[in-house]
Design an enzyme around this catalytic site. Structure first.
Site, PDB file in Angstrom:
ATOM      1  N   GLY A  32      -0.335   0.101   2.458  1.00  0.00           N
ATOM      2  CA  GLY A  32       1.053   0.527   2.288  1.00  0.00           C
ATOM      3  C   GLY A  32       1.241   1.182   0.925  1.00  0.00           C
ATOM      4  O   GLY A  32       0.336   1.161   0.081  1.00  0.00           O
ATOM      5  N   ASP A  33       2.413   1.802   0.739  1.00  0.00           N
ATOM      6  CA  ASP A  33       2.764   2.439  -0.538  1.00  0.00           C
ATOM      7  C   ASP A  33       1.798   3.551  -0.925  1.00  0.00           C
ATOM      8  O   ASP A  33       1.577   3.814  -2.111  1.00  0.00           O
ATOM      9  CB  ASP A  33       2.838   1.396  -1.669  1.00  0.00           C
ATOM     10  N   LYS A  36       3.686   7.646   1.742  1.00  0.00           N
ATOM     11  CA  LYS A  36       4.021   8.245   3.042  1.00  0.00           C
ATOM     12  C   LYS A  36       5.362   8.964   2.986  1.00  0.00           C
ATOM     13  O   LYS A  36       5.531  10.030   3.564  1.00  0.00           O
ATOM     14  CB  LYS A  36       4.091   7.158   4.137  1.00  0.00           C
ATOM     15  N   GLY A  37       6.321   8.334   2.264  1.00  0.00           N
ATOM     16  CA  GLY A  37       7.655   8.927   2.172  1.00  0.00           C
ATOM     17  C   GLY A  37       7.591  10.343   1.625  1.00  0.00           C
ATOM     18  O   GLY A  37       8.226  11.257   2.161  1.00  0.00           O
ATOM     19  N   GLY A  62       9.312   0.229   2.081  1.00  0.00           N
ATOM     20  CA  GLY A  62      10.104   0.995   1.129  1.00  0.00           C
ATOM     21  C   GLY A  62       9.437   2.341   0.941  1.00  0.00           C
ATOM     22  O   GLY A  62       8.285   2.405   0.528  1.00  0.00           O
ATOM     23  N   HIS A  63      10.132   3.403   1.306  1.00  0.00           N
ATOM     24  CA  HIS A  63       9.569   4.738   1.144  1.00  0.00           C
ATOM     25  C   HIS A  63      10.401   5.486   0.113  1.00  0.00           C
ATOM     26  O   HIS A  63      11.621   5.429   0.135  1.00  0.00           O
ATOM     27  CB  HIS A  63       9.594   5.500   2.470  1.00  0.00           C
ATOM     28  N   THR A 212       1.119  -7.978   7.754  1.00  0.00           N
ATOM     29  CA  THR A 212       2.496  -7.973   8.226  1.00  0.00           C
ATOM     30  C   THR A 212       2.552  -8.501   9.669  1.00  0.00           C
ATOM     31  O   THR A 212       1.534  -8.963  10.203  1.00  0.00           O
ATOM     32  CB  THR A 212       3.124  -6.571   8.050  1.00  0.00           C
ATOM     33  N   VAL A 271      10.490  -2.272  -2.587  1.00  0.00           N
ATOM     34  CA  VAL A 271      11.417  -3.263  -2.024  1.00  0.00           C
ATOM     35  C   VAL A 271      11.526  -4.481  -2.943  1.00  0.00           C
ATOM     36  O   VAL A 271      12.614  -4.935  -3.271  1.00  0.00           O
ATOM     37  CB  VAL A 271      10.959  -3.710  -0.602  1.00  0.00           C
ATOM     38  N   ARG A 274       7.759  -5.985  -7.305  1.00  0.00           N
ATOM     39  CA  ARG A 274       6.599  -6.706  -7.844  1.00  0.00           C
ATOM     40  C   ARG A 274       5.570  -5.698  -8.356  1.00  0.00           C
ATOM     41  O   ARG A 274       5.445  -4.595  -7.820  1.00  0.00           O
ATOM     42  CB  ARG A 274       5.939  -7.547  -6.739  1.00  0.00           C
ATOM     43  N   THR A 343       0.638  16.200  -6.033  1.00  0.00           N
ATOM     44  CA  THR A 343       0.306  16.291  -7.463  1.00  0.00           C
ATOM     45  C   THR A 343       1.476  15.961  -8.388  1.00  0.00           C
ATOM     46  O   THR A 343       1.453  16.326  -9.561  1.00  0.00           O
ATOM     47  CB  THR A 343      -0.202  17.709  -7.781  1.00  0.00           C
TER      48      THR A 343
END
Ligand code: GTP
Ligand code: IMP
Ligand code: MG
Length: 359
Positions: A32-33, A36-37, A62-63, A212, A271, A274, A343
């Site tokens: 994740g992270d 993707k967003g 969270g995106h 998940t 989200v 952390r 970039t």
């Protein structure tokens, strides 16, 4: 003569089919992270889809999309929102927290007529969040985002979870997402399907039990929105130029905090806020992710974080030879073209090699 003309035309048709955008599925290749967003945001502006649809688990994701000095942090609304002409849909396999969804629509001034939630999507209730907060296992051992998704999926499996069609707050958004997608496909429109989390957080293929509450590989993301495998033209697997992980579970090659700081790879969860754990790019994991998702293309993000000299590059030739070698090594080892290279923070900080590599 007739035969060779036929062969030529057939060849052109087959060749040009590769990478012609109709239905493109974007999924995470690590934990994740991966960004993707930002990839979906870029594709939406560039490919002008009729629909951008969210698959995946729900508001545990969270995106982040940055476009023209505006930052969008999204947990429910698809990242294609930056392209104003597309419908923003949430598939039946995705969990919805009505307050989170309505909050995003309000915060970002999204035209409500663009938003559709499938009538069969499951609804997260405050009680699901409470149940997760009370679970020492989820909080301390797994490092869950505690957004109620796992408990809502438990209720769905028990067939007691309320669906979106019964929820008053969602009434104005209710739609039949698969029918909307099929209709867009029939009209020749482009559809972007946005996954959440990453391959190694999958309930089946991830580092169980530190995962998940659902599978999140491309096949499941398609099932989440109502399209069978044969509708899919491109599967874009997103890798960050290094690997990060929030929450518990193995992270091969994990670097100590001081080394993460030294390399400038410090990140905080969208989200949960952390600190993300980090490791160098992992070719073995990436190879598995390519296979598990049947990747046809790779999007590589945060190349500028590893090679600061390439910041804001929008052309391949602007990359340093070291950065080019890194990208070429990925292509060689994984056997899939790296078509999108990110970039910088803004979605316009993108090198798009699809024309060159696929058409
Ligand atoms: P997904 O959950 O995969 O959508 O990613 P995320 O939004 O959680 O990823 P991340 O926290 O890594 O991205 C958040 C920030 O990184 C945002 O501010 C993005 O604009 C920024 N970002 C995304 N891609 C790049 C990139 O290629 N370079 C740099 N410097 N920043 C990026
Ligand atoms: P849950 O899905 O919120 O229960 O979290 C289970 C595990 O997946 C935890 O380790 C979380 O940190 C991780 N996780 C869930 N969603 C995301 C995400 O969108 N990005 C990164 N990690 C996530
Ligand atoms: Mg994220």
């Amino acid at each position: 003569m007739v035969m060779s003309a036929y062969t030529l035309i057939y060849g052109i048709l087959v060749y040009s089919k590769v990478c012609v955008m109709v239905v493109e599925v974007v999924v995470g290749g690590f934990f994740g992270d991966e960004g993707k967003g930002s990839v979906v945001g870029y594709l939406a502006i560039k490919d002008r889809p009729s629909i951008c649809v969210r698959g995946g688990v729900g508001p545990n994701a969270g995106h982040t999309v940055v476009y023209k000095d505006k930052e969008y942090r999204l947990r429910q609304i698809p990242s294609g929102l930056v392209y104003k002409e597309c419908r923003l849909l949430i598939g039946p396999g995705v969990l919805v927290n009505p307050d989170v969804l309505i909050g995003e629509i309000r915060n970002y001034g999204i035209d409500k007529s663009r938003v559709g939630v499938d009538e069969r999507a499951g609804v997260i209730d405050p009680e699901h969040i409470e149940r997760e907060k009370e679970s020492r296992h989820l909080k301390e051992e797994i490092g869950s985002t505690l957004s109620g998704c796992g408990e809502a999926n438990v209720d769905r499996a028990r067939r007691i979870l309320p669906l979106a069609r019964e929820n008053k707050k969602l009434r104005e958004f209710i739609t039949d997402v698969p029918s909307e997608i099929w209709s867009a496909i029939d009209k020749g429109g482009t559809v972007i399907v946005e996954g959440t989390q990453g391959t190694f957080l999958s309930l089946y293929y991830g580092t169980y039990p530190f995962v998940t509450s659902k599978d999140v590989t491309a096949s499941s993301i398609c099932a989440d929105v109502g399209i069978g495998p044969k509708y899919v033209d491109e599967v874009i697997v997103v890798f960050k130029s290094y690997v990060t992980r929030v929450g518990a579970g193995p992270l091969p090659g994990e670097l100590p905090k001081e080394e993460i700081e030294k390399r400038g790879w410090v990140e905080y969860g969208t989200v949960t806020r952390r600190l993300r754990r980090a490791a160098p790019f992992n070719f073995d994991l990436a190879y598995r992710a390519v296979r598990l998702n049947s990747a046809t293309q790779i999007a590589l993000t945060k190349l500028d974080v590893v090679f600061p000299e390439v910041a804001h590059a929008t052309e391949w030739d602007e990359l340093s030879s070291e950065a080019k070698r890194f990208v070429e090594k990925i292509e060689r080892k994984l056997g899939v073209p790296v078509t999108i290279i990110r970039t910088g923070r803004d979605i316009r900080d993108t090198i798009d090699r699809r024309e060159e590599l696929c058409r």
